[in-house]
Design a protein around this motif. Structure first.
Motif, mmCIF file in Angstrom:
data_model
loop_
_atom_site.group_PDB
_atom_site.id
_atom_site.type_symbol
_atom_site.label_atom_id
_atom_site.label_comp_id
_atom_site.label_asym_id
_atom_site.label_seq_id
_atom_site.Cartn_x
_atom_site.Cartn_y
_atom_site.Cartn_z
ATOM 1 N N UNK A 68 39.815 44.902 40.531
ATOM 2 C CA UNK A 68 39.968 43.983 39.392
ATOM 3 C C UNK A 68 40.711 42.731 39.827
ATOM 4 N N UNK A 69 40.562 41.638 39.025
ATOM 5 C CA UNK A 69 41.329 40.414 39.260
ATOM 6 C C UNK A 69 42.807 40.680 39.059
ATOM 7 N N UNK A 80 30.045 42.103 46.742
ATOM 8 C CA UNK A 80 31.245 42.748 46.224
ATOM 9 C C UNK A 80 31.628 42.086 44.905
ATOM 10 N N UNK A 81 31.986 42.898 43.906
ATOM 11 C CA UNK A 81 32.273 42.339 42.592
ATOM 12 C C UNK A 81 33.643 42.809 42.113
ATOM 13 N N UNK A 82 34.284 41.935 41.308
ATOM 14 C CA UNK A 82 35.581 42.233 40.708
ATOM 15 C C UNK A 82 35.443 42.235 39.192
ATOM 16 N N UNK A 83 36.191 43.109 38.561
ATOM 17 C CA UNK A 83 36.193 43.169 37.108
ATOM 18 C C UNK A 83 37.374 42.365 36.562
ATOM 19 N N UNK A 90 32.121 41.708 35.076
ATOM 20 C CA UNK A 90 32.223 41.700 36.531
ATOM 21 C C UNK A 90 31.773 40.336 37.061
ATOM 22 N N UNK A 91 32.392 39.862 38.198
ATOM 23 C CA UNK A 91 32.083 38.570 38.794
ATOM 24 C C UNK A 91 31.896 38.741 40.283
ATOM 25 N N UNK A 108 45.403 37.720 38.662
ATOM 26 C CA UNK A 108 44.536 36.527 38.640
ATOM 27 C C UNK A 108 43.478 36.671 37.562
ATOM 28 N N UNK A 109 42.741 35.555 37.377
ATOM 29 C CA UNK A 109 41.545 35.547 36.534
ATOM 30 C C UNK A 109 40.508 34.725 37.269
ATOM 31 N N UNK A 110 39.248 34.753 36.865
ATOM 32 C CA UNK A 110 38.252 33.880 37.510
ATOM 33 C C UNK A 110 38.648 32.415 37.422
ATOM 34 N N UNK A 111 39.206 32.005 36.291
ATOM 35 C CA UNK A 111 39.565 30.587 36.128
ATOM 36 C C UNK A 111 40.678 30.180 37.064
#
Length: 823
Positions: A68-69, A80-83, A90-91, A108-111
């Motif tokens: 995860x982030x 590879x993906x993170x939730x 998932x990203x 963290x977050x995607x932003x």
């Protein structure tokens, strides 16, 4: 205006081409489309196109969740993906992984780690992921434990001609039951054959066995099972393999039907398959060692679309039966694996309730006191067969069994059928348990080339055919129709003191409504056998609220080997029982006929006078029966007994002149008679030994024999219906004994020779032995014999051999007594 390139060959140094290519370099590097076109019109990938192509190739291996982030991670691969736990999506990272992967700090977050968009984070779920998975390439986005994506696995399944359990195994399993279930489910869904060729460990289950619903070939596989279920063997419930078919209640379709004995059709259309009638009507009360239980009417049929039945209805029903239906279907072929029961204790190895099933077996090996009550259990199905199953000995029989599990019951039936029809067993072997085959409410069973402890049929069986089989204990059935054994061997189980090849089930009123045929039987008696009967058809031992039937019997071409029969003291070809004094004979319909032909003894055996031999042992006494009771049990109104070519001479000599006398007995009627016709021919020393007072016609021809006997007879009169005729016989110790000197019959002798018992017994007379007294001077007030025509007396060999003078004069004078004999 765009630069127009030349068509000069590569490499070109034309200024126009150089300028054109400079633009294409910019298009290759910065364009967001996947391809550009060169000066010859050919397409090439841009950097964006190459990135897209790489993503597609990498995606073939599926998305790999990597955390995860919020927990942080370092990604090194595009798939590879993170939730993001804040939105649940998932990203994947769409940008550069240089120099050391994409580093995502904790919390963290995607932003906060590059933003969302092309070249940054791109969402792959939920909606994006769902859209991807729903696309034609969706399966390619999902990875599997085998290292390839799901689409590859699906393609493998579609391209394979069969499904195997290895397709669902990781290689680290210690039990392969789950892989088998998954593979068999996939085989059913894809309409593929199932094949297993390895070594597996499988577990049985009470509620979720391994279900086989497609052709399955496990013939090259080995399966070890150690599933142990404790408790009474009759309460076991676990099964390893199941071949199911659901049944449908069609009782409503039969609302206009009647159910009568002999019925051949029902007013029902559109059904083609098996129908089973179950009612609450009581057939009889079973007496199992004093434990009484109602037996209900039930029978199985095969019905055609126009309502025609393959078999006649046997029962008439007062209670309308429930009718269950299973359609005929395609043939399912199950080739069993080699089974190792390593301490396992099972109810069924295979439970089959499906029509049109063929089961081909292998070996069932027993380790550590393993066992299975049934190797194959057929329930409510038709047109099924099983062949080539061998089960090794359980390692204990009878008294040698441990307390738990308990003895030979552990492999009680081997192959069992209930409510089945058209059953075939071939080339199977099992010497454990009560029976190699047993059943209830089953019709048309064919058993060929099998080696079994026994062949049974507890209740409502019909038409059983046994061919070229070896039987070690016995065969026993209750039911109707034909029971036929041809070209069989009866080994005789060591340790059993009294045995028969076939008997009517005694706890079910000893009833078989039809014909029993034994044609071609070789008997090898063990040293522990004291009593042996080829066929035992006894009278009822209780009132079962049922009118039983004593079967017609044919016994032909039987050889009995006495080589090891050192303990034998009682030998009977046909045993009809001894009345118990309770008048239960009123509950059994009399047979119409018994036929015995070509019976012989081989080998040799030394013995004293203890051996009792009966070709027909019949001590049923009807002296207590009333006229209404007699009327209820008489079949066609006449009983016919035929004895031909019975040679028991190798039973040897004896030290008592009347033993062995190979007795031929009939039914004892006194107050009321049933006509009995008895023919004995070419049968060494087979002697009528009868009890009936009247209505008998006995004909004896072309044989050597000792004297006979009429037991308990009243004085014969001129109106007696008993007629006893001898033709072309050699008769030793001539006379016809009877209690009180009474002979209830008129005797004719045509072309007979008379001599002394030593000719048969081999024991010379040492004191005066007179022949002919019963037919001469010592008739005790009875009227004289019918006639003596063309007869002679052997010349005496010594002074002990004496002839009654009245008898001698009658022989010499071709005596005819016109007062009692009508020529």
């Amino acid at each position: 205006m765009a630069t127009q390139p030349t068509n000069l060959p590569v490499p070109s140094e034309s200024p126009r081409d150089l300028k054109f290519n400079a633009g294409k370099i910019d298009e290759f590097v910065t364009s967001l489309v996947n391809a550009y076109t060169d000066r010859f019109g050919n397409e090439h990938y841009t950097i964006e196109g190459l990135r897209w192509l790489a993503q597609q190739a990498i995606a073939q291996y599926g998305w790999i969740p990597f955390g995860t982030f919020q927990d942080g991670a370092t990604l090194t691969l595009p798939n590879q993906i993170l939730k993001d736990e804040t939105d649940g999506n998932y990203y994947r990272w769409d940008g550069s992984f240089l120099p050391s992967g994409k580093v995502v700090p904790d919390n963290s977050t995607p932003a906060s780690t590059g933003g969302v968009g092309v070249g940054a984070w791109i969402s792959v779920g939920d909606s994006s992921l769902k859209a991807m998975l729903a696309s034609s390439q969706g399966a390619s986005m999902i990875g599997t434990s085998s290292g390839v994506n799901l689409q590859v696995e699906i393609d493998k399944l579609k391209s394979s001609s069969y499904i195997s359990p290895e397709m669902y195994m990781s290689g680290s399993e210690t039990d392969h039951t789950s892989a088998f279930k998954q593979a068999l489910t996939a085989a059913k869904d894809l309409n593929k054959k199932f094949i297993a060729t390895g070594s597996y460990v499988l577990s049985a289950s009470n509620s979720d066995p391994i279900r086989i619903e497609v052709d399955a070939d496990m013939s090259q596989a080995t399966v070890t099972c150690s599933t142990y279920q404790a408790g009474d063997v009759w309460l076991l419930s676990n099964t390893l393999f199941e071949i199911p078919q659901a049944e449908v209640d069609v009782t409503s379709k039969f609302s206009n039907s009647t159910y009568q004995k002999g019925q051949t059709s029902f007013p029902v259309t559109g059904l083609q398959g098996t129908i089973i009638l179950d009612s609450t009507d009581v057939v009889m009360v079973r007496n199992n060692g004093g434990a009484l239980s109602n037996q209900l009417k039930s029978e199985v049929h095969e019905i055609d679309p126009d309502g025609t039945l393959r078999y006649r209805n046997y029962y008439s029903y007062s209670d309308r039966p429930v009718v269950k239906y299973k359609p005929f279907t395609n043939i399912l072929d199950f080739k069993m694996p080699r089974i190792i029961l390593d301490g396992a204790r099972l109810n069924n190895i295979v439970l089959c309730s499906r029509n049109n099933t063929v089961i081909t077996g292998s070996s069932i090996d027993i380790n550590n006191n393993g066992s299975s009550r049934q190797a194959v259990n057929f329930q409510s199905c038709s047109r099924v067969s099983v062949n080539n199953i061998y089960m090794s000995p359980v390692g204990y029989l009878g008294a040698n069994a441990p307390a738990n599990p308990s003895g030979r019951n552990e492999a009680a039936y081997f192959i069992l059928t209930e409510k089945c029809s058209d059953v075939t067993l071939e080339n199977c072997c099992n010497i454990n348990g009560w029976g190699g085959y047993d059943g209830n409410k089953t019709r048309n069973v064919h058993i060929n080339r099998c080696d079994f402890p026994g062949i049974g049929g507890h209740f409502s069986m019909s038409d059983i055919y046994v061919n070229e089989c070896t039987i070690r204990y016995h065969c026993a059935s209750q039911g109707w129709g034909q029971w036929v054994a041809t070209n069989c061997i009866h080994l005789g189980m060591f340790g059993i003191d009294v045995m028969e090849f076939w008997s009517a089930k005694r706890d079910y009123m000893s009833s078989w409504d039809g014909e029993v045929i034994i044609d071609g039987l070789k008997v090898l008696l063990p040293s522990t056998c004291a009593g042996y009967f080829v066929v035992s058809s006894l009278e009822p031992k209780y009132n079962g609220n049922f009118m039983a039937t004593s079967p017609d019997v044919v016994i032909r071409n039987v050889t009995i080997d006495l080589t090891n029969a050192s303990a034998l003291v009682d030998l009977r070809i046909l045993d009809l029982g001894v009345s118990g004094g309770s008048n239960f004979e009123q509950y059994m319909i009399l047979p119409n006929s018994h036929y015995i032909e070509n019976i012989k003894v081989v080998g040799s055996r030394s013995y004293g006078q203890n051996l009792v031999v009966s070709v027909v042992s019949n001590q049923r006494n009807y002296s207590s029966i009333t006229q209404p009771q007699l009327s209820a049990i008489v079949g066609r109104g006449r009983y016919k007994l035929t004895i031909k070519d019975v040679d028991l001479s190798r039973l040897g000599n004896t030290n008592a002149e009347t033993v062995p006398r190979y007795n031929v007995q009939a039914f004892k009627f006194t107050n009321y008679g049933v006509p009995q016709s008895i023919d004995i021919m070419r049968s060494y020393n087979c002697v009528p030994y009868t009890s009936a007072w009247s209505d008998m016609n006995i004909r004896v021809s072309d044989q050597d024999m000792l004297l006979g006997y009429v037991d308990g007879a009243v004085a014969r009169t001129a109106s007696s219906y008993n007629r006893i005729l001898f033709n072309n016989c050699r008769i030793y110790g001539v006379g016809w004994g009877g209690s009180g000197g009474k002979r209830a019959g008129i005797f004719d002798f045509n072309y007979c020779l008379f001599g002394w018992p030593s000719a048969i017994t081999g024991i010379p007379e040492t004191s005066s032995s007179s022949i002919g007294g019963y037919l001469g001077g010592n008739e005790s007030g009875n009227a004289a014999t019918g006639k003596l025509s063309g007869c002679a007396i052997f010349v005496a060999e010594n002074s002990y051999q004496v002839v009654d003078p009245t008898f001698k004069s009658r022989v010499v004078g071709n005596y005819i007594n016109t007062g009692v004999y009508q020529s």
